[in-house]
Scaffold this motif. Structure first.
Motif, PDB file in Angstrom:
ATOM      1  N   GLN A 160      10.739  -0.204  33.553  1.00  0.00           N
ATOM      2  CA  GLN A 160       9.761  -1.295  33.682  1.00  0.00           C
ATOM      3  C   GLN A 160      10.143  -2.488  32.809  1.00  0.00           C
ATOM      4  O   GLN A 160       9.942  -3.641  33.181  1.00  0.00           O
ATOM      5  N   ASN A 182      13.168  -3.334  31.972  1.00  0.00           N
ATOM      6  CA  ASN A 182      14.479  -3.880  32.347  1.00  0.00           C
ATOM      7  C   ASN A 182      14.594  -3.949  33.873  1.00  0.00           C
ATOM      8  O   ASN A 182      15.403  -3.246  34.484  1.00  0.00           O
ATOM      9  N   PRO A 183      13.787  -4.794  34.508  1.00  0.00           N
ATOM     10  CA  PRO A 183      13.748  -4.793  35.977  1.00  0.00           C
ATOM     11  C   PRO A 183      15.064  -5.211  36.626  1.00  0.00           C
ATOM     12  O   PRO A 183      15.283  -4.933  37.808  1.00  0.00           O
ATOM     13  N   ASP A 184      15.954  -5.869  35.855  1.00  0.00           N
ATOM     14  CA  ASP A 184      17.233  -6.284  36.435  1.00  0.00           C
ATOM     15  C   ASP A 184      18.306  -5.212  36.271  1.00  0.00           C
ATOM     16  O   ASP A 184      19.464  -5.413  36.639  1.00  0.00           O
ATOM     17  N   VAL A 212       8.142   1.290  40.586  1.00  0.00           N
ATOM     18  CA  VAL A 212       9.289   0.999  39.699  1.00  0.00           C
ATOM     19  C   VAL A 212      10.560   1.318  40.487  1.00  0.00           C
ATOM     20  O   VAL A 212      11.123   2.416  40.363  1.00  0.00           O
ATOM     21  N   ASN A 271      13.621   0.436  40.295  1.00  0.00           N
ATOM     22  CA  ASN A 271      14.928   0.532  39.615  1.00  0.00           C
ATOM     23  C   ASN A 271      15.045   1.812  38.784  1.00  0.00           C
ATOM     24  O   ASN A 271      15.940   1.925  37.956  1.00  0.00           O
TER      25      ASN A 271
END
Ligand code: SF4
Length: 364
Positions: free
Chosen positions: A126, A128-130, A159, A161
Motif C-alpha cells: 500500500q 509503495n504503489p509503484d 492492493v 501490486n
C-alpha cells in the motif's frame, strides 16, 4: 499445570522417563513430526533419558527444510527483478538455492526485506504503489491462516501490486507418504501440536487405522514430549493404533474453525514438491481461481525454473526418518550452519542443525 516451567520440572520429567522404561518391552521407532520437537529433544537431552529400545527419528515438519529448490530459485529470480520488493520471514534468507541465497540477492542490490507477518507485506504494498511487493508464503498449516488473510485482505482493500509466492505443505499427506514408502521404519507418530492447534486432529484417525500406527498429538516442552512418547509406547505395547491428544491445553479435535474457514476460502489442495522428497500428491495448498491474480508465479515469468537437487545432500532421507544427520558424509565437514549444503542445516528447526548444535561429538 499453568506455567511453562512446570512442563520442565526435573522431577516430573524423571518420573515420566521412568514410566517409559517400565512400559517398554521391545524396540519401537517413533517419529516426531515437527522440527521444533526435534530441537527440544536435542536441547533438553530427552533422547538420553529413553530406554535403548526407543528410537526417535526426525520428521519433515520443518517448513524451511521442505520448501523445494525450485521455489527458492523462483524467489531468487523474482527478488532480483527491478521494481520488486521481496518480503519474507527471516529464516528463508539463508536457505541456499542452486547458486545463491536471498542475502546474496540483497547484497547485489535487490530490495529484500524481512517481515514478521504477511500483513506487513500488504502494508508495504500500500505504501509503495509503484512497486511490485511479493511475500514468500511458505509453511505448514500453522502459517496458512495468516498467509490466507493477507491475500483476502489485499483483495478486499484493492492492493493490486501485492502477490504471494506460495509453497504451502500439509502434514497428513506427508504421513501417508512416509508410511507407504518401502523403506518406512516409523511405527508411531508424535503429531505436531501447533499444526493441530489450527487443524485439530480429525484428519488423523483414518491414517492411524489404515497403517496401524498410534498418532499422539504432542507439545514442545520436555514433559509434553515424554508424555507423547509414553502414550505412543503404551499403545504399541498393547497392540493399539489410536489417535490420542497429549496436548489438550492447546488442541481440540476440531481445531480452530475460523482459521480453517479462512484457509478454505483462499486455498485449495494441489500437488506439491517437497525438498529432498519429491512430489507428494495433494500435499500442498494453492490459491483458488478467484485469488489467482495474487499468485506471483502467474505474475512473473518464472515457470520455466526447474533445477535438479544436488545429490550430495541426503536431507530427504533424514526428513522421512530413514537416516540420521550424522550418517550424512558431509555432516559437520563440507556442510555446517555457516556453509550449509541443504536446508536442514540452515533452519532453526532443521534436524542437521539440531545435531550440529547439540551433538558435536557425532561430527566425524
Ligand atoms: S548434513 Fe548437510 S548435506 Fe548432509 S543431509 Fe544435512 S543438510 Fe544435507
Amino acid at each position: 499445570m499453568k506455567y511453562i516451567d512446570e512442563y520442565r520440572n526435573a522431577e516430573l520429567v524423571k518420573k515420566t522417563a521412568a514410566e517409559i522404561h517400565r512400559t517398554v518391552t521391545r524396540p519401537w521407532t517413533l517419529m516426531e513430526i515437527c522440527g521444533g520437537q526435534t530441537h527440544a529433544i536435542m536441547h533438553f537431552g530427552l533422547d538420553q533419558l529413553l530406554p535403548p529400545e526407543i528410537v526417535l527419528v526426525h520428521g519433515p515438519g520443518c517448513p524451511v527444510c521442505v520448501t523445494p529448490l525450485e521455489q527458492i530459485d523462483k524467489a531468487l529470480a523474482i527478488a532480483a527483478m527491478p521494481n520488486v520488493i521481496f518480503t519474507s520471514y527471516g529464516d528463508m534468507l539463508r536457505v541456499p538455492g542452486s547458486d545463491q541465497d536471498l542475502f546474496a540477492v540483497r547484497a547485489m542490490g535487490g530490495d529484500v526485506r524481512v517481515v514478521y507477518s504477511p500483513l506487513d507485506a500488504v502494508k508495504i504494498a500500500q505504501q509503495n504503489p509503484d512497486k511490485e511487493v511479493v511475500f514468500f508464503a511458505i509453511g505448514f498449516e500453522t502459517t496458512a491462516p495468516a498467509n490466507a488473510m493477507s491475500v483476502a485482505q489485499a483483495k478486499a482493500l484493492g492492493v493490486p501490486n501485492f502477490s504471494v509466492l506460495i509453497s504451502h505443505v500439509r502434514v497428513p499427506q506427508a504421513m501417508h507418504a512416509i508410511l507407504s514408502a518401502p523403506h518406512n521404519q516409523v511405527q508411531g507418530f508424535l503429531a505436531a501440536g501447533h499444526v493441530c492447534a489450527v487443524m485439530g486432529f480429525w484428519e488423523y484417525p483414518p491414517i492411524a487405522a489404515q497403517y496401524d500406527v498410534p498418532i499422539v498429538v504432542t507439545g514442545f516442552e520436555p514433559l509434553d514430549i515424554l508424555q507423547g512418547i509414553l502414550t505412543a509406547v503404551r499403545q504399541l505395547e498393547a497392540g493399539e493404533a489410536k489417535v490420542e491428544n497429549a496436548y489438550a491445553r492447546a488442541v481440540t479435535r476440531e481445531g480452530n474453525l475460523p482459521a480453517q474457514a479462512l484457509i478454505n476460502q483462499v486455498f485449495m489442495e494441489c500437488d506439491r514438491k517437497w525438498r529432498g522428497i519429491g512430489m507428494i500428491p495433494e500435499s500442498g495448498w494453492c490459491l483458488r481461481p478467484e485469488y489467482a491474480a495474487f499468485d506471483a508465479e502467474n505474475r512473473f515469468d518464472v515457470g520455466q525454473i526447474n533445477p535438479e537437487e544436488p545429490s550430495q545432500c541426503i536431507a530427504g532421507m533424514i526428513l522421512q526418518g530413514v537416516t540420521k544427520p550424522n550418517e550424512c558424509p558431509a555432516f559437520g565437514k563440507e556442510c555446517t550452519p555457516e556453509h550449509p549444503l541443504g536446508a536442514t542445516m540452515v533452519s532453526n528447526e532443521g534436524a542437521c542443525a539440531a545435531y550440529y548444535r547439540y551433538k558435536p561429538d557425532l561430527i566425524g
